[in-house]
Design a protein around this motif. Structure first.
Motif, PDB file in Angstrom:
ATOM      1  N   HIS A 125       0.878  -1.172   0.000  1.00 39.37           N
ATOM      2  CA  HIS A 125       0.000   0.000   0.000  1.00 39.37           C
ATOM      3  C   HIS A 125       0.916   1.222   0.000  1.00 39.37           C
ATOM      4  CE1 HIS A 125      -3.948   1.911   1.482  1.00 39.37           C
ATOM      5  NE2 HIS A 125      -3.132   2.874   1.164  1.00 39.37           N
ATOM      6  N   VAL A 126       0.986   1.878  -1.142  1.00 44.32           N
ATOM      7  CA  VAL A 126       1.872   3.027  -1.304  1.00 44.32           C
ATOM      8  C   VAL A 126       1.030   4.231  -1.686  1.00 44.32           C
ATOM      9  CG1 VAL A 126       3.831   3.987  -2.572  1.00 44.32           C
ATOM     10  CG2 VAL A 126       3.801   1.564  -1.991  1.00 44.32           C
ATOM     11  N   GLU A 127       1.236   5.339  -1.003  1.00 50.17           N
ATOM     12  CA  GLU A 127       0.470   6.547  -1.273  1.00 50.17           C
ATOM     13  C   GLU A 127       1.410   7.714  -1.508  1.00 50.17           C
ATOM     14  OE1 GLU A 127      -1.706   6.515   2.376  1.00 50.17           O
ATOM     15  OE2 GLU A 127      -0.332   7.898   3.367  1.00 50.17           O
ATOM     16  N   VAL A 128       0.903   8.716  -2.191  1.00 52.51           N
ATOM     17  CA  VAL A 128       1.719   9.875  -2.547  1.00 52.51           C
ATOM     18  C   VAL A 128       1.067  11.135  -1.981  1.00 52.51           C
ATOM     19  CG1 VAL A 128       2.696  11.243  -4.421  1.00 52.51           C
ATOM     20  CG2 VAL A 128       2.542   8.749  -4.646  1.00 52.51           C
ATOM     21  N   GLN A 129       1.867  11.909  -1.263  1.00 52.51           N
ATOM     22  CA  GLN A 129       1.391  13.190  -0.720  1.00 52.51           C
ATOM     23  C   GLN A 129       1.410  14.239  -1.832  1.00 52.51           C
ATOM     24  OE1 GLN A 129       0.584  14.199   2.766  1.00 52.51           O
ATOM     25  NE2 GLN A 129      -0.306  15.768   1.442  1.00 52.51           N
ATOM     26  N   ILE A 130       0.288  14.914  -2.037  1.00 51.08           N
ATOM     27  CA  ILE A 130       0.243  16.021  -2.982  1.00 51.08           C
ATOM     28  C   ILE A 130      -0.152  17.295  -2.253  1.00 51.08           C
ATOM     29  CG2 ILE A 130      -0.274  14.576  -4.976  1.00 51.08           C
ATOM     30  CD1 ILE A 130      -3.207  15.539  -4.769  1.00 51.08           C
ATOM     31  N   VAL A 131       0.257  18.422  -2.815  1.00 55.10           N
ATOM     32  CA  VAL A 131      -0.139  19.739  -2.321  1.00 55.10           C
ATOM     33  C   VAL A 131      -0.435  20.612  -3.531  1.00 55.10           C
ATOM     34  CG1 VAL A 131       0.479  21.734  -0.914  1.00 55.10           C
ATOM     35  CG2 VAL A 131       1.405  19.489  -0.334  1.00 55.10           C
ATOM     36  N   GLY A 132      -1.573  21.277  -3.498  1.00 52.37           N
ATOM     37  CA  GLY A 132      -1.940  22.184  -4.584  1.00 52.37           C
ATOM     38  C   GLY A 132      -2.294  23.559  -4.043  1.00 52.37           C
ATOM     39  N   ASP A 133      -2.060  24.576  -4.852  1.00 50.87           N
ATOM     40  CA  ASP A 133      -2.447  25.923  -4.431  1.00 50.87           C
ATOM     41  C   ASP A 133      -3.578  26.440  -5.313  1.00 50.87           C
ATOM     42  OD1 ASP A 133      -1.317  26.833  -6.827  1.00 50.87           O
ATOM     43  OD2 ASP A 133       0.573  27.431  -5.875  1.00 50.87           O
ATOM     44  N   THR A 134      -4.046  27.640  -5.016  1.00 46.03           N
ATOM     45  CA  THR A 134      -5.175  28.216  -5.750  1.00 46.03           C
ATOM     46  C   THR A 134      -4.755  28.858  -7.059  1.00 46.03           C
ATOM     47  OG1 THR A 134      -4.941  30.236  -4.431  1.00 46.03           O
ATOM     48  CG2 THR A 134      -6.525  28.592  -3.656  1.00 46.03           C
ATOM     49  N   HIS A 135      -3.467  28.717  -7.407  1.00 47.38           N
ATOM     50  CA  HIS A 135      -2.941  29.279  -8.646  1.00 47.38           C
ATOM     51  C   HIS A 135      -2.693  28.207  -9.706  1.00 47.38           C
ATOM     52  CE1 HIS A 135      -2.335  33.102  -6.469  1.00 47.38           C
ATOM     53  NE2 HIS A 135      -1.971  32.316  -5.473  1.00 47.38           N
ATOM     54  N   GLY A 136      -3.205  26.996  -9.463  1.00 47.51           N
ATOM     55  CA  GLY A 136      -3.105  25.925 -10.448  1.00 47.51           C
ATOM     56  C   GLY A 136      -1.899  25.021 -10.306  1.00 47.51           C
ATOM     57  N   GLU A 137      -1.047  25.259  -9.303  1.00 44.77           N
ATOM     58  CA  GLU A 137       0.147  24.425  -9.103  1.00 44.77           C
ATOM     59  C   GLU A 137      -0.199  23.217  -8.229  1.00 44.77           C
ATOM     60  OE1 GLU A 137       3.507  23.444 -10.086  1.00 44.77           O
ATOM     61  OE2 GLU A 137       4.009  25.544  -9.740  1.00 44.77           O
ATOM     62  N   VAL A 138       0.200  22.027  -8.694  1.00 45.20           N
ATOM     63  CA  VAL A 138       0.072  20.806  -7.896  1.00 45.20           C
ATOM     64  C   VAL A 138       1.413  20.091  -7.942  1.00 45.20           C
ATOM     65  CG1 VAL A 138      -1.086  18.583  -7.586  1.00 45.20           C
ATOM     66  CG2 VAL A 138      -2.387  20.549  -8.442  1.00 45.20           C
ATOM     67  N   VAL A 139       1.950  19.741  -6.783  1.00 42.63           N
ATOM     68  CA  VAL A 139       3.222  19.014  -6.720  1.00 42.63           C
ATOM     69  C   VAL A 139       3.047  17.817  -5.793  1.00 42.63           C
ATOM     70  CG1 VAL A 139       4.564  21.122  -7.093  1.00 42.63           C
ATOM     71  CG2 VAL A 139       4.119  20.330  -4.755  1.00 42.63           C
ATOM     72  N   HIS A 140       3.985  16.872  -5.910  1.00 38.34           N
ATOM     73  CA  HIS A 140       3.969  15.751  -4.979  1.00 38.34           C
ATOM     74  C   HIS A 140       5.159  15.856  -4.035  1.00 38.34           C
ATOM     75  CE1 HIS A 140       7.338  13.164  -6.376  1.00 38.34           C
ATOM     76  NE2 HIS A 140       7.093  13.662  -7.574  1.00 38.34           N
ATOM     77  N   LEU A 141       4.970  15.347  -2.834  1.00 35.97           N
ATOM     78  CA  LEU A 141       6.017  15.334  -1.815  1.00 35.97           C
ATOM     79  C   LEU A 141       6.398  13.890  -1.485  1.00 35.97           C
ATOM     80  CD1 LEU A 141       4.736  18.215   0.495  1.00 35.97           C
ATOM     81  CD2 LEU A 141       6.578  18.295  -1.191  1.00 35.97           C
ATOM     82  N   PHE A 142       6.540  13.104  -2.552  1.00 33.41           N
ATOM     83  CA  PHE A 142       7.067  11.746  -2.448  1.00 33.41           C
ATOM     84  C   PHE A 142       6.043  10.785  -1.837  1.00 33.41           C
ATOM     85  CE2 PHE A 142      10.386  14.973  -1.700  1.00 33.41           C
ATOM     86  CZ  PHE A 142      10.900  14.982  -2.995  1.00 33.41           C
ATOM     87  N   GLU A 143       6.481   9.551  -1.650  1.00 33.21           N
ATOM     88  CA  GLU A 143       5.557   8.486  -1.274  1.00 33.21           C
ATOM     89  C   GLU A 143       5.709   8.094   0.191  1.00 33.21           C
ATOM     90  OE1 GLU A 143       9.308   6.324  -1.630  1.00 33.21           O
ATOM     91  OE2 GLU A 143       8.398   7.903  -2.841  1.00 33.21           O
ATOM     92  N   ARG A 144       4.682   7.403   0.654  1.00 31.75           N
ATOM     93  CA  ARG A 144       4.691   6.767   1.967  1.00 31.75           C
ATOM     94  C   ARG A 144       4.296   5.307   1.800  1.00 31.75           C
ATOM     95  NH1 ARG A 144       2.011  11.974   3.666  1.00 31.75           N
ATOM     96  NH2 ARG A 144       0.016  11.013   3.132  1.00 31.75           N
TER      97      ARG A 144
END
Length: 665
Positions: free
Chosen positions: A206-225
């Motif tokens: 079971h592997v999941e990926v942390q994402i963070v997005g802002d209100t300006h259309g940017e979405v990035v990932h902060l690697f897996e857990r």
């Protein structure tokens, strides 16, 4: 700018959010139910508003009461934490309508992921790999759908998570009952009993990926857990990075997670969950449109504060460079410390936590919702704390975390501490061999061998008690208990551990301490006392000296030492004969609500047959017949509230059961 934040949650996550808010200069408001009135998170908040009642449905799930509390205190934002209202699109809309900033994604993003089936369809269209599945309705031909998907199948709640409303089904004979049980559990936990079937991948990671997005259309990932070690489909060990993910696979997982986030216009912190099979293929499970329980491991390896990011995104700020350019530093492992009885089938435990003390070790973080004196009630999830360690390597993090747990003083409530320590020190775990089949492969961790150190710790408990008696004595305080110039019988004290009794006898002879446990296993040839006080006893066994910390509270004696910990229940010298249950009695293993009664008075039953189903902490637990016989007494009905060790029914020898006419049944 957010000035005052209401946290619409409880326990450790409420306290965790408040600490970051305070660090940013933001005021906080807590809402609390009656059982939580004295909880640490309530004291931490600047202001607190009572939600009358105990159950989640009348307190933390009442969006109208939460919003009214925000308005009454002048809060301008609401953080939902995880669970409860965190993934409720209607609540997010209600917050907006009330002029409150909802610290989370948009109601539309939440709604798009609220149904796992609709989410899968949306992810498939975005190019994210998905597993086949189908919704269950009243008209669904379960056998036909399951055969099309292929056994084994997984029954899952369409609206929810955390393992609730989830069943593995390996044949059509099990299917109908599994669906019915999952529906009841889902309706209780999430307010919606909709479930669906999905192909079950055997023992995946079971592997999941942390994402963070802002209100300006940017979405990035902060690697897996990696979150593969689970019990009852709920995670108990999480780590970052995953030992199974290399740079190439990390790039693929990250790209899929970012695609999922962009497909729904995600803002704030969220998680895209995948299953990873043994061939390295991964498939979409769900998007959790909230902060995850396991977010601290990501924070420790990236150096970021995800709650601070949530708050800044909610204020309209773009993602800063430290987020878009984040890197992995070392490794972090988190364990969930639960109040539960592992060998008994992970049954939730309740009671008063007389002591909760974690050692102060470098790299250790403890996110806790309890403190000394906290009451663990049956109304909420039984997690006491998240204990997390960060190190330069995975092995270093595991070693630190195992030592911290082993040294902790956790008194008054049964926990899964020993299981967690066993996992962290297991060779397969340390080699990275973690998948969802890990615990079934290691029954020795779930039901460990008898504790060799328990008899010595029982002696330590007895000597501490005699030291307490001598301390409080009015005369001759310096003499040990039972001292006679010409000798005499030993002193004795009894304890229970579960259903076992330990009888400790000891005497202070001229040549030293003589001690016995249960009349055998002579310890006097190898045990020496180097000092006994009410709270500390030093013993030497087989040439090794150890000091034991002793804590007595509410009729129990807790002993912590380098060789382990024991919790002994003091046995009074004159026992209450009414305290012994009739042979064949079914006792409630925990406080809860009776969901179903599966037998009637006079029914013949066999040992192991399910007789009563209880619900506690949003999970169903079956209580089975202890012996073959006839149901002679039945004391509960559906809807009844029961307490721990309350007699639910009595199964008797058929010869002893008589009907109303006095004839033998």
């Amino acid at each position: 700018m957010i000035q005052k934040l209401l946290v619409a949650n409880r326990g450790e996550i409420a306290a965790r959010v408040m600490r970051t808010a305070h660090a940013l200069g933001i005021g906080t408001v807590a809402v609390y139910s009656d059982p939580d009135a004295d909880a640490p998170f309530v004291a931490l908040a600047d202001e607190a508003v009572r939600l009358p009642g105990a159950s989640p449905s009348e307190t933390y799930l009442r969006s109208d009461l939460v919003i009214a509390a925000a308005q009454a205190t002048g809060a301008d934002a609401v953080h939902p934490g995880y669970g409860f209202l965190s993934e409720n699109a209607g609540f997010a809309r209600d917050c907006a309508a009330a002029g409150l900033t909802f610290v989370g994604p948009s109601p539309e993003a939440i709604a798009s992921m609220g149904s796992k089936l609709e989410a899968k369809a949306l992810m498939g269209a975005a190019g994210v790999p998905v597993l086949p599945g189908a919704t269950v309705t009243d008209d669904t031909d379960l056998d036909a759908v399951a055969e099309k998907i292929g056994f084994p199948v997984l029954v899952k709640a369409a609206f929810g998570g955390g393992g609730r409303g989830m069943r593995i089904v390996r044949s059509s004979a099990e299917l109908a009952d599994a669906v019915d049980g999952a529906r009841r559990e889902a309706a209780s936990a999430f307010g919606d009993g909709t479930v669906f079937l999905e192909r079950f991948v055997e023992d995946p990671r079971h592997v999941e990926v942390q994402i963070v997005g802002d209100t300006h259309g940017e979405v990035v990932h902060l690697f897996e857990r990696e979150c593969s070690i689970q019990r009852r489909y709920q995670k108990i060990v999480e780590e970052s990075p995953s030992p199974a993910v290399d740079d190439a696979l990390r790039a693929e997982l990250g790209a899929a997670a970012v695609a999922a986030g962009k497909a729904i216009g995600y803002t704030g912190a969220g998680t895209v969950e995948f299953v990873l099979d043994h061939d390295g293929q991964f498939f979409f499970l769900e998007v959790n449109t909230r902060l995850q329980v396991e977010h601290p491991v990501t924070e420790l390896v990236t150096g970021l504060d995800l709650v601070a990011l949530q708050l800044r995104v909610a204020e309209g700020h773009p993602l800063p460079a430290e987020v878009t350019g984040a890197r992995i530093d070392g490794a972090a492992i988190e364990v969930r410390l639960y109040a539960e009885d592992v060998p008994a089938g992970y049954l939730p435990a309740t009671g008063t936590l007389h002591r909760f003390a974690m050692p102060d070790l470098p790299g250790l973080r403890v996110d806790s919702g309890v403190t000394d004196g906290s009451v663990v009630s049956p109304h909420y999830d039984p997690m006491l704390a998240k204990v997390i360690a960060h190190g330069g390597t995975r092995a270093e993090a595991a070693r630190t975390l195992a030592r911290a747990l082993a040294q902790a003083g956790i008194h008054g409530v049964t926990t899964n501490r020993d299981l967690l320590v066993g996992i962290l020190r297991d060779d397969e775990f340390l080699a990275g061999g973690t998948d969802t089949g890990y615990l079934p492969r290691h029954p020795e961790l779930v039901t460990p061998e008898p504790d060799d150190g328990e008899p010595v710790r029982a002696v330590a408990a007895a000597l501490a008690l005699q030291a307490e008696h001598r301390r409080d004595a009015k005369v001759l305080r310096g003499l040990p208990s039972g001292w006679r110039n010409v000798g005499g019988p030993p002193q004795s004290v009894s304890y229970t551990v579960g259903d076992r009794t330990l009888e400790v006898s000891y005497a202070f002879r001229r040549e030293g301490l003589a001690a016995h446990v249960n009349g055998s296993g002579r310890l006097d040839d190898e045990i020496r006392s180097h000092g006994a006080a009410p709270h500390s006893v030093t013993l030497e066994t087989s040439g090794v000296r150890r000091t034991y910390a002793i804590h007595r509270a509410d009729g129990h004696t807790f002993v912590d030492g380098p060789d382990g910990s024991s919790a002994f229940t003091d046995v009074p010298r004159f026992a209450d004969p009414n305290a012994v249950a009739h042979a064949g009695s079914l006792l409630a293993p925990m406080p809860g609500t009776v969901v179903r009664v599966l037998a009637s008075t006079g029914d013949s039953v066999t040992a192991g047959a399910a007789l009563v189903v209880l619900e506690a902490m949003k999970m169903e637990h079956t209580v089975a017949a202890p012996v073959d016989g006839v149901v002679g007494e039945l004391h509960v009905s559906p809807g009844d509230q029961v307490e721990t060790r309350q007699v639910l029914a009595v199964v008797e020898d058929p010869a002893e059961v008589t009907d109303a006419r006095g004839a033998t049944a």
